[in-house]
Write an enzyme that holds these catalytic residues in place. Structure first.
Site, PDB file in Angstrom:
ATOM      1  N   ARG A  93     -17.163   9.390   7.115  1.00 62.71           N
ATOM      2  CA  ARG A  93     -17.421   7.963   6.895  1.00 62.71           C
ATOM      3  C   ARG A  93     -16.650   7.084   7.885  1.00 62.71           C
ATOM      4  O   ARG A  93     -17.128   6.019   8.272  1.00 62.71           O
ATOM      5  CB  ARG A  93     -17.050   7.585   5.468  1.00 62.71           C
ATOM      6  CG  ARG A  93     -18.005   8.143   4.442  1.00 62.71           C
ATOM      7  CD  ARG A  93     -17.458   7.844   3.074  1.00 62.71           C
ATOM      8  NE  ARG A  93     -18.405   8.172   2.014  1.00 62.71           N
ATOM      9  CZ  ARG A  93     -18.114   8.040   0.732  1.00 62.71           C
ATOM     10  NH1 ARG A  93     -16.923   7.619   0.353  1.00 62.71           N
ATOM     11  NH2 ARG A  93     -19.011   8.354  -0.186  1.00 62.71           N
TER      12      ARG A  93
ATOM     13  N   TYR B  93       0.827  -1.217   0.000  1.00 66.61           N
ATOM     14  CA  TYR B  93       0.000   0.000   0.000  1.00 66.61           C
ATOM     15  C   TYR B  93       0.861   1.267   0.000  1.00 66.61           C
ATOM     16  O   TYR B  93       0.326   2.375  -0.114  1.00 66.61           O
ATOM     17  CB  TYR B  93      -0.932   0.053   1.225  1.00 66.61           C
ATOM     18  CG  TYR B  93      -1.838  -1.153   1.407  1.00 66.61           C
ATOM     19  CD1 TYR B  93      -2.031  -2.101   0.397  1.00 66.61           C
ATOM     20  CD2 TYR B  93      -2.522  -1.356   2.609  1.00 66.61           C
ATOM     21  CE1 TYR B  93      -2.845  -3.200   0.588  1.00 66.61           C
ATOM     22  CE2 TYR B  93      -3.349  -2.455   2.800  1.00 66.61           C
ATOM     23  CZ  TYR B  93      -3.494  -3.381   1.782  1.00 66.61           C
ATOM     24  OH  TYR B  93      -4.309  -4.464   1.979  1.00 66.61           O
TER      25      TYR B  93
HETATM   26  N1  LIG Z   1      -5.331  -8.756   1.966  1.00 66.25           N
HETATM   27  C1  LIG Z   1      -5.793  -8.287   0.826  1.00 66.25           C
HETATM   28  O1  LIG Z   1      -5.513  -8.807  -0.271  1.00 66.25           O
HETATM   29  C2  LIG Z   1      -6.696  -7.089   0.855  1.00 66.25           C
HETATM   30  C3  LIG Z   1      -7.399  -6.732  -0.309  1.00 66.25           C
HETATM   31  C4  LIG Z   1      -8.250  -5.624  -0.241  1.00 66.25           C
HETATM   32  C5  LIG Z   1      -8.382  -4.931   0.941  1.00 66.25           C
HETATM   33  N2  LIG Z   1      -7.659  -5.278   2.046  1.00 66.25           N
HETATM   34  C6  LIG Z   1      -7.760  -4.521   3.305  1.00 66.25           C
HETATM   35  O2  LIG Z   1      -9.126  -4.319   3.624  1.00 66.25           O
HETATM   36  C7  LIG Z   1      -9.406  -2.923   3.702  1.00 66.25           C
HETATM   37  C8  LIG Z   1     -10.819  -2.622   3.273  1.00 66.25           C
HETATM   38  O3  LIG Z   1     -11.085  -3.099   1.982  1.00 66.25           O
HETATM   39  P1  LIG Z   1     -11.183  -2.160   0.676  1.00 66.25           P
HETATM   40  O4  LIG Z   1     -10.374  -0.951   0.874  1.00 66.25           O
HETATM   41  O5  LIG Z   1     -10.879  -3.049  -0.474  1.00 66.25           O
HETATM   42  O6  LIG Z   1     -12.683  -1.817   0.517  1.00 66.25           O
HETATM   43  P2  LIG Z   1     -13.968  -1.497   1.421  1.00 66.25           P
HETATM   44  O7  LIG Z   1     -13.597  -1.180   2.806  1.00 66.25           O
HETATM   45  O8  LIG Z   1     -14.914  -2.600   1.153  1.00 66.25           O
HETATM   46  O9  LIG Z   1     -14.532  -0.205   0.674  1.00 66.25           O
HETATM   47  C9  LIG Z   1     -13.812   0.985   0.595  1.00 66.25           C
HETATM   48  C10 LIG Z   1     -14.550   1.911  -0.371  1.00 66.25           C
HETATM   49  O10 LIG Z   1     -15.823   2.241   0.177  1.00 66.25           O
HETATM   50  C11 LIG Z   1     -15.899   3.663   0.403  1.00 66.25           C
HETATM   51  N3  LIG Z   1     -16.579   3.863   1.696  1.00 66.25           N
HETATM   52  C12 LIG Z   1     -16.072   3.644   2.924  1.00 66.25           C
HETATM   53  N4  LIG Z   1     -16.984   3.911   3.873  1.00 66.25           N
HETATM   54  C13 LIG Z   1     -18.095   4.324   3.225  1.00 66.25           C
HETATM   55  C14 LIG Z   1     -19.377   4.745   3.659  1.00 66.25           C
HETATM   56  N5  LIG Z   1     -19.691   4.795   4.965  1.00 66.25           N
HETATM   57  N6  LIG Z   1     -20.289   5.102   2.722  1.00 66.25           N
HETATM   58  C15 LIG Z   1     -19.974   5.051   1.404  1.00 66.25           C
HETATM   59  N7  LIG Z   1     -18.781   4.652   0.929  1.00 66.25           N
HETATM   60  C16 LIG Z   1     -17.840   4.291   1.832  1.00 66.25           C
HETATM   61  C17 LIG Z   1     -14.473   4.154   0.409  1.00 66.25           C
HETATM   62  O11 LIG Z   1     -14.402   5.489  -0.063  1.00 66.25           O
HETATM   63  P3  LIG Z   1     -13.866   6.714   0.844  1.00 66.25           P
HETATM   64  O12 LIG Z   1     -12.475   6.375   1.256  1.00 66.25           O
HETATM   65  O13 LIG Z   1     -13.935   7.871  -0.085  1.00 66.25           O
HETATM   66  O14 LIG Z   1     -14.815   6.836   1.994  1.00 66.25           O
HETATM   67  C18 LIG Z   1     -13.813   3.204  -0.584  1.00 66.25           C
HETATM   68  O15 LIG Z   1     -14.071   3.620  -1.917  1.00 66.25           O
HETATM   69  C19 LIG Z   1      -8.315  -2.305   2.819  1.00 66.25           C
HETATM   70  O16 LIG Z   1      -8.158  -0.931   3.035  1.00 66.25           O
HETATM   71  C20 LIG Z   1      -7.138  -3.150   3.215  1.00 66.25           C
HETATM   72  O17 LIG Z   1      -6.634  -2.726   4.471  1.00 66.25           O
HETATM   73  C21 LIG Z   1      -6.838  -6.366   2.017  1.00 66.25           C
END
Ligand SMILES: NC(=O)c1ccc[n+]([C@@H]2O[C@H](COP(=O)([O-])OP(=O)(O)OC[C@H]3O[C@@H](n4cnc5c(N)ncnc54)[C@H](OP(=O)(O)O)[C@@H]3O)[C@@H](O)[C@H]2O)c1
Length: 302
Positions: free
Chosen positions: A266, A79
């Site tokens: 958020r 990241y």
């Molecule tokens: N191990 C792996 O391979 C792997 C893969 C993916 C993710 N991860 C980890 O898991 C974490 C979370 O997963 P992710 O980042 O893929 O996706 P997520 O948490 O499912 O979704 C994040 C997205 O949703 C938006 N969002 C967040 N809160 C919101 C709300 N209350 N209302 C509307 N939209 C909202 C965010 O935008 P804004 O930021 O603009 O709010 C962003 O675009 C990652 O950050 C990472 O630490 C790990």
């Protein structure tokens, strides 16, 4: 109201702030004896910081989250924000042992025993920390022959005290099963994609079957499904936002849950999802599973 109670069970130093959420006891099952080793407590809710690459974005988000009560941060070498994560932790003024820090061995670095050790050290340097709380292999090493030596390197990182626990991410049931042949201790965590549109009952069971906890990433399916009609019906019925309903469904599976947001409003909204009561919505959520993969899926690789 769902109860959010402390559940600390070990002799760790008290972590007052963790009492805002449930914690979970992590341990590593010894392959020979079956005993659980190296038990520690981990918050069941935290901030994911993937795709925070603008200068200051990660630092500001982590700082805001910690000030709002988050005590778990999930970063990764991939990241490119371990340095900002560490800066924000220090700037928060919250004692180090009250914040649970997770980072990951990048897939391109998961090639050997030595590489696992080398990159654990460099993550510690970038974070500016003496030790990690949890270090994960980001995905099954592409070189199948290297998987055993990489895991031996992870075990050595644990033995040297560079991290308080080790685990894996994106391991499918067959990857976990293979570990029984080469691990001395099994992972404490398997971090996998999990949300109402991909509920993964078999993988969750396989993870629990080796004594590991499920850590759920992309609980909002990366925001791809927030306009889903079924979700809106549920969120309207329990008087919360769609994002809160999705996050709480994931949390209610018992998984460690790490939504990402860079937006302070958020970040707070997502934390507030923990107090939502989804009783009566179980069947509606069960119908939403469509095995939707929002990004990559190494769990399906050989
Ligand atoms: N191990 C792996 O391979 C792997 C893969 C993916 C993710 N991860 C980890 O898991 C974490 C979370 O997963 P992710 O980042 O893929 O996706 P997520 O948490 O499912 O979704 C994040 C997205 O949703 C938006 N969002 C967040 N809160 C919101 C709300 N209350 N209302 C509307 N939209 C909202 C965010 O935008 P804004 O930021 O603009 O709010 C962003 O675009 C990652 O950050 C990472 O630490 C790990």
């Amino acid at each position: 109201m769902a109860s959010i109670q402390p559940s600390r069970q070990t002799q760790d130093p008290p972590i007052q702030a963790l009492f805002m959420f449930e914690t979970v006891t992590l341990g590593h099952a010894n392959v020979v004896t079956g005993q659980m080793e190296h038990k520690i407590e981990m918050p069941r809710f935290g901030l994911g910081v993937w795709q925070m690459s603008e200068g200051g974005e990660c630092r500001n988000a982590v700082l805001h989250a910690i000030q709002s009560g988050y005590r778990l941060i999930d970063t990764a070498r991939a990241y490119s924000n371990e340095t900002e994560t560490g800066e924000a932790i220090r700037e928060s003024g919250i004692p180090r042992d009250e914040i649970f820090v997770v980072t990951k061995l990048r897939r391109t670095h998961a090639v050997s025993y030595e590489s696992a050790l080398e990159h654990c050290r460099s993550s510690l340097e970038m974070l500016g920390l003496d030790n990690l709380d949890l270090y994960l292999v980001h995905a099954p090493p592409e070189d199948i022959e290297a998987r055993a030596s990489v895991w031996k390197g992870m075990e050595e990182c644990l033995a040297r005290g560079w991290t308080r626990a080790i685990g894996v991410s994106n391991y499918g049931a067959h990857h976990l099963d293979d570990m029984r042949a080469y691990a001395t201790i099994l992972p404490s965590v398997n971090q996998v994609e999990l949300h109402p549109w991909n509920q993964r009952p078999a993988l969750r069971a396989a993870t629990e079957g080796i004594g590991a906890k499920v850590m759920a990433y992309s609980p909002l399916a990366r925001g791809h499904k927030l306009d889903c009609g079924s979700l809106s019906q549920i969120s309207d019925s329990v008087d919360c936002t769609p994002a809160q309903a999705a996050i709480k469904w994931v949390y209610d599976t018992g998984s460690i849950t790490i939504p990402k947001s860079s937006n302070p409003v958020r970040i707070d909204e997502n934390l507030a999802s923990l107090s939502i009561d989804l009783s009566g919505t179980e069947k509606s959520f069960a119908r939403m599973d469509e095995v939707y993969v929002s990004g990559w899926n190494p769990t399906a690789e050989p």
